[in-house]
Design an enzyme around this catalytic site. Structure first.
Site, PDB file in Angstrom:
ATOM      1  CB  CYS A   1      -0.953   0.123   1.296  1.00 36.61           C
ATOM      2  SG  CYS A   1      -2.164   1.075   0.945  1.00 36.61           S
TER       3      CYS A   1
ATOM      4  CB  CYS B   1      -1.805   4.614   3.603  1.00 43.06           C
ATOM      5  SG  CYS B   1      -1.718   3.028   4.380  1.00 43.06           S
TER       6      CYS B   1
ATOM      7  CB  CYS C   1      -4.764   3.430  -0.089  1.00 39.56           C
ATOM      8  SG  CYS C   1      -5.241   3.289   1.658  1.00 39.56           S
TER       9      CYS C   1
ATOM     10  CE  LYS D   1      -7.690  -1.815   4.189  1.00 34.71           C
ATOM     11  NZ  LYS D   1      -6.403  -1.434   3.739  1.00 34.71           N
TER      12      LYS D   1
ATOM     13  NE  ARG E   1      -7.056   4.073   9.001  1.00 33.39           N
ATOM     14  CZ  ARG E   1      -8.207   4.131   8.693  1.00 33.39           C
ATOM     15  NH1 ARG E   1      -9.034   5.074   9.508  1.00 33.39           N
ATOM     16  NH2 ARG E   1      -8.548   3.406   7.647  1.00 33.39           N
TER      17      ARG E   1
ATOM     18  NE  ARG F   1      -6.689   5.438   4.235  1.00 32.69           N
ATOM     19  CZ  ARG F   1      -5.723   5.235   5.245  1.00 32.69           C
ATOM     20  NH1 ARG F   1      -6.135   4.263   6.089  1.00 32.69           N
ATOM     21  NH2 ARG F   1      -4.482   5.901   5.349  1.00 32.69           N
TER      22      ARG F   1
ATOM     23  CE  LYS G   1      -7.120  -4.383   7.613  1.00 33.29           C
ATOM     24  NZ  LYS G   1      -5.963  -3.831   7.051  1.00 33.29           N
TER      25      LYS G   1
ATOM     26  CB  SER H   1      -5.359  -2.568  15.306  1.00 32.05           C
ATOM     27  OG  SER H   1      -6.049  -1.606  14.532  1.00 32.05           O
TER      28      SER H   1
ATOM     29  CE1 TYR I   1      -0.822  -5.874  14.779  1.00 36.18           C
ATOM     30  CE2 TYR I   1      -3.341  -6.088  14.482  1.00 36.18           C
ATOM     31  CZ  TYR I   1      -2.232  -5.718  13.945  1.00 36.18           C
ATOM     32  OH  TYR I   1      -2.199  -4.654  13.009  1.00 36.18           O
TER      33      TYR I   1
END
Length: 333
Positions: free
Chosen positions: A124, A126, A134, A201, A211, A223, A254, A281, A320
């Site tokens: 990407c 971004c 993006c 996504k 972010r 976005r 996602k 996240s 994560y």
């Protein structure tokens, strides 16, 4: 009145082992991909406050961190570049695959030390654009799809040439999968590098901690014109079909937990390719917050979410929680 014999279910899951037999899929270490944030400050190791236990790391901190995880069974990582130097960002994200950039440097370092580690690179712009969107923009702020796809293709090919095993475009520009596949063929890597598409996504409220970690929040607007609307089930199906037709080797959905129906749709539409999902996240942070508040046990809740993900049809999970799963032996029993 006696229960009909065909209505008796409890005997089928009375034992811990027979309960496991009821699952069509069981989480394994091979299914996990661990996200890593790599900065261009070689000695940095900074905790991301909104992302519990997760850090931005420079190249010099990468091997000491990842070596114990490899020893505990880590099979795959996904790399996100976090350029901090002011010169690393411009309107076109021109430094995204620079030879001295954090992602290319991390690929080479990891491959030199752990050649069997499967390295996925998020593709990407971004993190590298001065505006945080993006892709490349028109003067009025809209995405210039043609120029954006050209830059995404260059970035993906650059990562592949550096040694990445998989390129995963997350930009959501139309036509990027075909362009990347053609680019890989031009450099002779189409039969070596896997192409994982963030096909479905969704725009939403679960990306804030990421972010913060990546420094990739847009400087204006949002976005929503290129990431899918949360209710856009039909759009997701169309995107999955399109990306399969353009040559995607893996389809990703996602976020995860609020989109299990889309994971199920992806499995139905893409019967012959693996389905991945990114437990993003915000999902990770919410589970930690609930556990801290005493709402549930952290491990038990995390594992329940994975059962739902696998039940829906995914067999690759970007999460994560990978570090805890491996280092605390969540799958060892």
């Amino acid at each position: 009145m006696a229960v009909d014999l065909t209505s008796i279910l409890h005997g089928g899951f009375a034992h811990p082992l027979s309960r496991k037999w009821q699952s069509e899929r069981t989480l394994t270490k091979e299914m996990l991909i661990y996200p890593l944030f790599i900065t261009d400050n070689d000695d940095e190791e900074t905790l991301v406050a909104s992302l519990p236990g997760q850090y931005r790391r420079g190249i010099n901190k990468l091997l000491p961190f990842i070596t114990p995880l490899i020893a505990r069974g880590l099979k795959s990582v996904i790399l996100f570049g976090v350029p901090l130097h002011p010169s690393a960002k411009d309107p076109t994200g021109s430094q995204s695959c620079a030879p001295t950039g954090p992602v290319v440097q991390a690929i080479k370092l990891l491959k030199a030390n752990f050649p069997q580690l499967f390295i996925v690179t998020d593709v990407c712009l971004c993190e590298y654009t001065s505006h945080g969107h993006c892709g490349v923009l028109y003067p009025d702020g809209r995405l210039n799809n043609v120029e954006s796809v050209r830059r995404i293709r260059e970035t993906a090919v650059g990562y592949a040439l550096a040694g990445a095993d998989c390129v995963a475009p997350s930009d959501m520009n139309d036509g990027r999968i075909r362009a990347i596949k053609e680019g890989l063929r031009e450099v002779g890597l189409e039969n070596k590098v896997l192409l994982m598409s963030y096909a479905a996504k969704f725009a939403g409220n679960l990306y804030g901690p990421f972010r913060d970690a990546a420094g990739s929040a847009p400087s204006f607007g949002d976005r929503k014109c290129y990431q899918l609307p949360p209710g856009g089930k039909g759009l997701a199906r169309r995107a999955i079909i399109r990306d399969l037709g353009e040559g995607a080797d893996v389809i990703m959905v996602k976020p995860s937990s609020a989109y299990l129906d889309v994971i199920q749709d992806a499995k139905e539409l893409a019967k012959n390719v693996p389905i991945a999902t990114y437990q993003v996240s915000g999902e990770f942070a919410m589970i930690h917050a609930g556990a801290r508040a005493g709402v549930f046990d952290l491990k038990a809740m995390a594992m329940e979410t994975f059962e739902g993900i696998l039940r829906a049809g995914a067999t690759i999970v970007i999460t994560y929680f990978t570090e805890q799963i491996l280092m605390e032996g969540w799958l060892d029993n």
